[in-house]
Design an enzyme around this catalytic site. Sequence first.
Site, short mmCIF file in Angstrom:
data_model
loop_
_atom_site.label_atom_id
_atom_site.label_comp_id
_atom_site.label_asym_id
_atom_site.label_seq_id
_atom_site.Cartn_x
_atom_site.Cartn_y
_atom_site.Cartn_z
N TYR A 1 -12.22 -59.69 -63.61
CA TYR A 1 -11.46 -59.57 -64.87
C TYR A 1 -12.28 -60.10 -66.04
O TYR A 1 -12.60 -61.29 -66.09
CB TYR A 1 -10.17 -60.36 -64.68
CG TYR A 1 -9.24 -60.52 -65.85
CD1 TYR A 1 -9.16 -59.61 -66.90
CD2 TYR A 1 -8.36 -61.61 -65.88
CE1 TYR A 1 -8.26 -59.79 -67.93
CE2 TYR A 1 -7.46 -61.80 -66.91
CZ TYR A 1 -7.41 -60.88 -67.93
OH TYR A 1 -6.51 -61.07 -68.94
N GLY A 2 -12.59 -59.20 -66.96
CA GLY A 2 -13.40 -59.60 -68.11
C GLY A 2 -12.79 -59.24 -69.45
O GLY A 2 -13.46 -59.32 -70.47
N HIS B 1 -9.65 -59.82 -72.41
CA HIS B 1 -9.00 -61.00 -72.99
C HIS B 1 -9.92 -62.20 -73.04
O HIS B 1 -9.49 -63.35 -72.87
CB HIS B 1 -7.70 -61.33 -72.23
CG HIS B 1 -6.76 -60.17 -72.19
ND1 HIS B 1 -6.33 -59.59 -71.02
CD2 HIS B 1 -6.19 -59.46 -73.19
CE1 HIS B 1 -5.53 -58.56 -71.30
NE2 HIS B 1 -5.43 -58.48 -72.62
N ASP C 1 -3.94 -56.00 -78.01
CA ASP C 1 -3.90 -55.23 -76.76
C ASP C 1 -2.44 -54.89 -76.44
O ASP C 1 -2.07 -53.73 -76.40
CB ASP C 1 -4.57 -56.06 -75.65
CG ASP C 1 -4.45 -55.41 -74.29
OD1 ASP C 1 -4.35 -54.17 -74.23
OD2 ASP C 1 -4.46 -56.14 -73.27
N ARG D 1 1.21 -48.98 -74.16
CA ARG D 1 2.67 -48.81 -74.11
C ARG D 1 3.06 -47.33 -74.01
O ARG D 1 3.84 -46.81 -74.79
CB ARG D 1 3.32 -49.47 -75.33
CG ARG D 1 4.78 -49.86 -75.10
CD ARG D 1 5.31 -50.81 -76.15
NE ARG D 1 4.98 -50.40 -77.50
CZ ARG D 1 5.66 -49.48 -78.20
NH1 ARG D 1 6.73 -48.93 -77.70
NH2 ARG D 1 5.26 -49.17 -79.42
N CYS E 1 13.33 -59.17 -69.85
CA CYS E 1 13.06 -57.93 -70.58
C CYS E 1 14.31 -57.56 -71.37
O CYS E 1 15.42 -57.62 -70.85
CB CYS E 1 12.69 -56.82 -69.62
SG CYS E 1 12.57 -55.19 -70.39
N CYS F 1 1.67 -60.55 -66.50
CA CYS F 1 2.31 -61.80 -66.08
C CYS F 1 3.80 -61.62 -65.90
O CYS F 1 4.44 -60.88 -66.66
CB CYS F 1 2.09 -62.85 -67.16
SG CYS F 1 0.35 -63.17 -67.33
FE1 SF4 Z 1 8.74 -56.23 -72.90
FE2 SF4 Z 1 11.02 -55.18 -72.16
FE3 SF4 Z 1 10.54 -55.62 -74.78
FE4 SF4 Z 1 9.27 -53.68 -73.47
S1 SF4 Z 1 11.47 -53.81 -73.85
S2 SF4 Z 1 8.34 -55.17 -74.81
S3 SF4 Z 1 9.02 -54.57 -71.44
S4 SF4 Z 1 10.76 -57.15 -73.17
#
Ligand code: SF4
Length: 731
Positions: free
Chosen positions: A170-171, A173, A268, A300, A365, A31
């Site tokens: 999409y299945g 979540h 997740d 990640r 972010c 998202c």
């Molecule tokens: Fe999300 Fe950015 Fe934090 Fe990574 S650094 S978890 S992409 S906000």
Amino acid sequence: MARDPKYDILFEPIQIGPKTLRNRFYQVPHCIGAGSDLPGFQAAHRSIKAEGGWGAMNTEYCSIHPESDDTHRLSARLWDEGDVRNLSAMTEHIHKHGALAGVELWYGGAHAPCMESRATPRGPSQYASEFETLTYCKEMDLQDIKEVQQFYVDAARRARDAGFDIVYVYGAHSYLPLQFLSPYYNKRTDGYGGSLANRARFWLETLEQVRNAVGKDCAIATRFACDTLYGPGGIEVENDGIKFVEMADPLVDLWDVDVGDIAEWGEDAGPSRFYLQGHQVPWTKMIKQVSKKPVLGVGRFTDPEKMAEIVTKGYADIIGAARPSIADPFLPNKIKEGRIDDIRVCIGCNVCISRWEIGGPPIICTQNATAGEEYRRGWHPEKFPKKGSNDSVLVVGAGPSGSECARVLMERDYTVHLYDSAEKIGGHLNGVITLPGLGEWGYHRDYRETQIAKLVKKNKTCQVALGQKPITVDEILAYGAEKVVIATGSSWNTDGTNCLTHDPIPGADASLPDQLTPEQVMSGKKAIGKRVVILNADTYFMAPSLAEKLAAAGHEVTIVSGVHMANYMHFTLEYPNMMRRLHELHVEEIGDSFCSKIEKGRLEVYSIWGDGSKRTYRGPGVLPRDANKSHRWVEFDSLILVTGRHSNDELHRGLKARESEWEKNGIKGVYLIGDAEAPRLIADATFTGQRVAREIESANAQFALPYKREVAVWGVSHMPGATNTAIEYQV
Ligand code: SF4
Ligand code: ADP
């Protein structure tokens, strides 16, 4: 620099159905708050990653029908031709960079509250959503099943028309296909419930129908939570998980596998506080063992060593990433070019997710201040406009905002001096990263430290002056810089000032030996007694983090909280495991309670709901409610005041007071950024640094330039060919 051959494997192309993925870097659906309604934002955010080397980019979850409406959260939609047109901007821009575009077709069942459409969601059985607890679905009859499957087919055709290369059913979540598969939701006794073959029927039929509709033109992907983590009450990987993959394998060109559900989808999108990169591998690697199709996993992945290991060990074929691609849209190219130390490593804070959870655009972010700003502000994460003047800039404070501001100014080729009394770049983050589980947040500092060191080497007129004595107003005036950026941060209140009373608390004083601010706890320089009370009026991570730290060190910890403690951690998906952790450590909470006064060794606590429920006018000077009689004393050996923060803005105030002296000292502008302007999230502090650095030539860079808005304009219809110029009622 050439790339290290050990990463060659990550750059091999892979065939997925009729499409070729140019390498193994794949931005899974995530998202951003753009959906179909903000096509410029959608196109720019995704295509910048195509430019940065990713092989495929997906939309966020994309609703196939008004019955799947997630408002207040924002999904993409493929309901009509207007949505096709808007999303085709994304596919077109991704294709320009030689990458693939995917769309995640989504039907939510009762997890989608349909607040905008006011439709009734349908589900395998009637249940109240554990995520949206006031929403129930209607149990589908056989006719309903056919209709909803047709919604998938119609949306898949629209997806193809919009130029998508990859179409998902999409299945994960806990959305509809998984609701049929999982006995946690599916209580049916007909051909769609009971045995695994019956529970799998809806998903398999839907895949087949979508494949028949668009399978020649598009790769068919499915996102599957191979373990819902409920044990035998849901899907377990070694039971129904693997068996379902075997059943569906012929119908799928690409498996996108993860774990968990929607109510706790932090299992997740695991925050770094609890999970290391690759945390899902023990589950998802089992899918690779049974599928004959390409499999991608997430977790990640930020480290190319780990990515290469995932592929060479046969755990997955493709590296799926959401957060690492947000934090660094150019991650693949940086690996390709051997620029590993330029990677802006995702810190796993989940602040990106918090904005979706709260609802509304745009994504933000912590690491990448340009995320969400690609279209509306035209910010590129790796390219910067050349400086607009020869002014030199002094940045005071090297925390998140100051270091970001200095970095971007240096990228723009300005002469910049970054000045701090601390020995290290990072500001308050250097204390925060000592809290349990928050070590990876230090990548925020590390990225800026590395980049600034490189930039200073390149431009000898730039300087970093750390470990200096605190700079004064006189010294700034005499410094010789034309522009001054004040990024001096904020501090926790020492007198108990808080968001409930907006006043100090009588007796609160962190200079006393038995009272402490969070900074004093983190510095470790002040003794802390056995019985600790944390007085909390903050809704993010500080109080629970200090409680965890001290309880783990053997203190008896009680939190007195006048606000919903850790409320923001619901949005960052940290809340459930944070609460479990505090429970394990026997941390007590006295909730809905605050403090009226503090004496040596004790604080007076009252219920914030303790006064009369009826208000009546009683004249001036008299409270309109009956007095609160809930006060009681709670004892402590040490009291920690997590009551509120205030900006360290003395320097800025001092400079403003002497504005008449700026000109004769050659100063053209003074700007206040980050927490020094107002305490805020690290992501927002970082943003202010980037913004001022990009707009420093504007008439008053203290205030942001306007940005492009993608809004409906009167008279312009979402549907091509229609007009919206009249208010027409049904009569
Ligand atoms: Fe999300 Fe950015 Fe934090 Fe990574 S650094 S978890 S992409 S906000
Ligand atoms: P933000 O999150 O807004 O970037 P931080 O609190 O993390 O703010 O960082 C502020 C930084 O400013 C700290 O490293 C602090 O040492 C530095 N600082 C504050 N006042 C002065 C001053 N007068 N002289 C030099 N450095 C200062």
